[in-house]
Design a protein around this motif. Structure first.
Motif, short mmCIF file in Angstrom:
data_model
loop_
_atom_site.label_atom_id
_atom_site.label_comp_id
_atom_site.label_asym_id
_atom_site.label_seq_id
_atom_site.Cartn_x
_atom_site.Cartn_y
_atom_site.Cartn_z
N CYS A 1 -1.37 -5.00 -3.79
CA CYS A 1 -2.18 -4.68 -2.61
C CYS A 1 -3.28 -5.72 -2.42
O CYS A 1 -3.58 -6.12 -1.29
CB CYS A 1 -2.80 -3.29 -2.76
SG CYS A 1 -1.61 -1.92 -2.71
N VAL B 1 -9.33 2.61 -4.40
CA VAL B 1 -8.57 1.36 -4.26
C VAL B 1 -9.03 0.56 -3.03
O VAL B 1 -9.05 -0.67 -3.06
CB VAL B 1 -7.05 1.63 -4.20
CG1 VAL B 1 -6.27 0.32 -4.20
CG2 VAL B 1 -6.62 2.49 -5.39
N GLY B 2 -9.40 1.30 -1.99
CA GLY B 2 -9.81 0.62 -0.76
C GLY B 2 -8.73 0.55 0.29
O GLY B 2 -8.85 -0.18 1.27
N ILE B 3 -7.67 1.32 0.12
CA ILE B 3 -6.59 1.34 1.10
C ILE B 3 -7.06 2.10 2.34
O ILE B 3 -7.62 3.19 2.23
CB ILE B 3 -5.33 1.99 0.52
CG1 ILE B 3 -4.72 1.09 -0.56
CG2 ILE B 3 -4.30 2.29 1.60
CD1 ILE B 3 -3.52 1.68 -1.26
N ARG B 4 -6.81 1.56 3.50
CA ARG B 4 -7.17 2.23 4.73
C ARG B 4 -6.21 3.38 4.98
O ARG B 4 -5.00 3.22 4.82
CB ARG B 4 -7.12 1.25 5.92
CG ARG B 4 -8.22 0.20 5.88
CD ARG B 4 -8.18 -0.68 7.13
NE ARG B 4 -6.97 -1.49 7.19
CZ ARG B 4 -6.87 -2.69 6.58
NH1 ARG B 4 -7.89 -3.19 5.89
NH2 ARG B 4 -5.75 -3.38 6.68
N VAL C 1 -6.49 -4.62 0.30
CA VAL C 1 -7.66 -4.00 -0.30
C VAL C 1 -8.58 -5.10 -0.82
O VAL C 1 -8.13 -6.24 -1.03
CB VAL C 1 -7.27 -3.05 -1.46
CG1 VAL C 1 -6.29 -1.98 -0.98
CG2 VAL C 1 -6.65 -3.84 -2.62
N ALA D 1 0.83 -1.20 0.00
CA ALA D 1 0.00 0.00 0.00
C ALA D 1 0.87 1.25 0.00
O ALA D 1 0.59 2.23 -0.71
CB ALA D 1 -0.93 0.00 1.20
N THR E 1 -8.10 5.69 -0.83
CA THR E 1 -9.11 5.13 0.08
C THR E 1 -10.39 4.79 -0.66
O THR E 1 -10.93 3.67 -0.53
CB THR E 1 -9.42 6.12 1.22
OG1 THR E 1 -8.21 6.37 1.96
CG2 THR E 1 -10.48 5.56 2.15
#
Length: 205
Positions: A149, A201-204, A155, A97, A198
């Protein structure tokens, strides 16, 4: 006698060892600087490039057949510089990430600081009739970073190519709007990129 004169002309035409490559590099650097200022490959003049480095107008044709060849060489150099910078940025992180975040920031910052070259890379007339393989390499690199990722479970699984395209489009739009609407109260690019990572991609965070 005629042969001696021909030999003399050929001797005068030869460059000392290494001088030809130095001249080619000077031409590339000058053309890169001018394209960044112009933002339009059609506005670039071969004669203006040679004037900028103080050499004969004919010298440029020893290294580049025409303006398109010179512009393409500049864009290839930009690609090489970008790839090297992104690789170096990614190498400082072990987390996939963080690698994607670093890669995306390099691309966004480069585009922002080199708006003319960025415009030529994406909007030049040369793009219409030339297969620029390096653009695919840039795109594939982002796809691979997104997929890493996913493979690491950081993700949600999905279509890495589509997500990477959405991410690139978002960064492109953010940079373009900053360049064309500089008076707007833009947040730091890093903050926007974090939101893209975020939401797209869905990365925290």
């Amino acid at each position: 006698m005629a042969e001696d004169q021909a030999d003399n002309r050929r001797s005068r035409g030869r460059n000392p060892r290494g001088q030809g490559e130095r001249l080619r590099e000077e031409i590339l650097v000058a053309a890169m600087r001018m394209l960044d200022e112009l933002g339009d490959d059609q506005a670039l003049s071969m004669r203006a490039v040679t004037r900028a480095i103080g050499t004969a107008a004919t010298s440029i044709y020893l290294h580049f057949a025409d303006r398109d060849a010179l512009v393409l060489a500049v864009l290839n150099r930009c690609h090489d510089d970008l790839m090297r910078a992104m690789t170096e940025a990614e190498s400082t992180h072990a987390d996939p990430a963080d690698q994607l975040r670093a890669r995306t920031m390099v691309l966004g910052e480069w585009a922002y600081h080199h708006p003319g070259l960025y415009a030529v890379l994406h909007e030049s007339a040369l793009n219409q009739g030339t297969d620029m393989a390096f653009r695919k390499e840039l795109a594939d690199g982002t796809v691979a970073a997104v997929r890493r990722c996913m493979d690491a479970g950081l993700v949600p699984a999905g279509d890495a190519a589509t997500i990477a395209l959405d991410l690139r489009a978002a960064v492109h739009g953010a940079v373009s709007m900053r360049l064309h609407q500089p008076d707007q109260p833009w947040p730091p690019l890093e903050e926007q990129v974090e939101r893209f990572l975020t939401k797209l991609v869905g990365i925290r965070p």
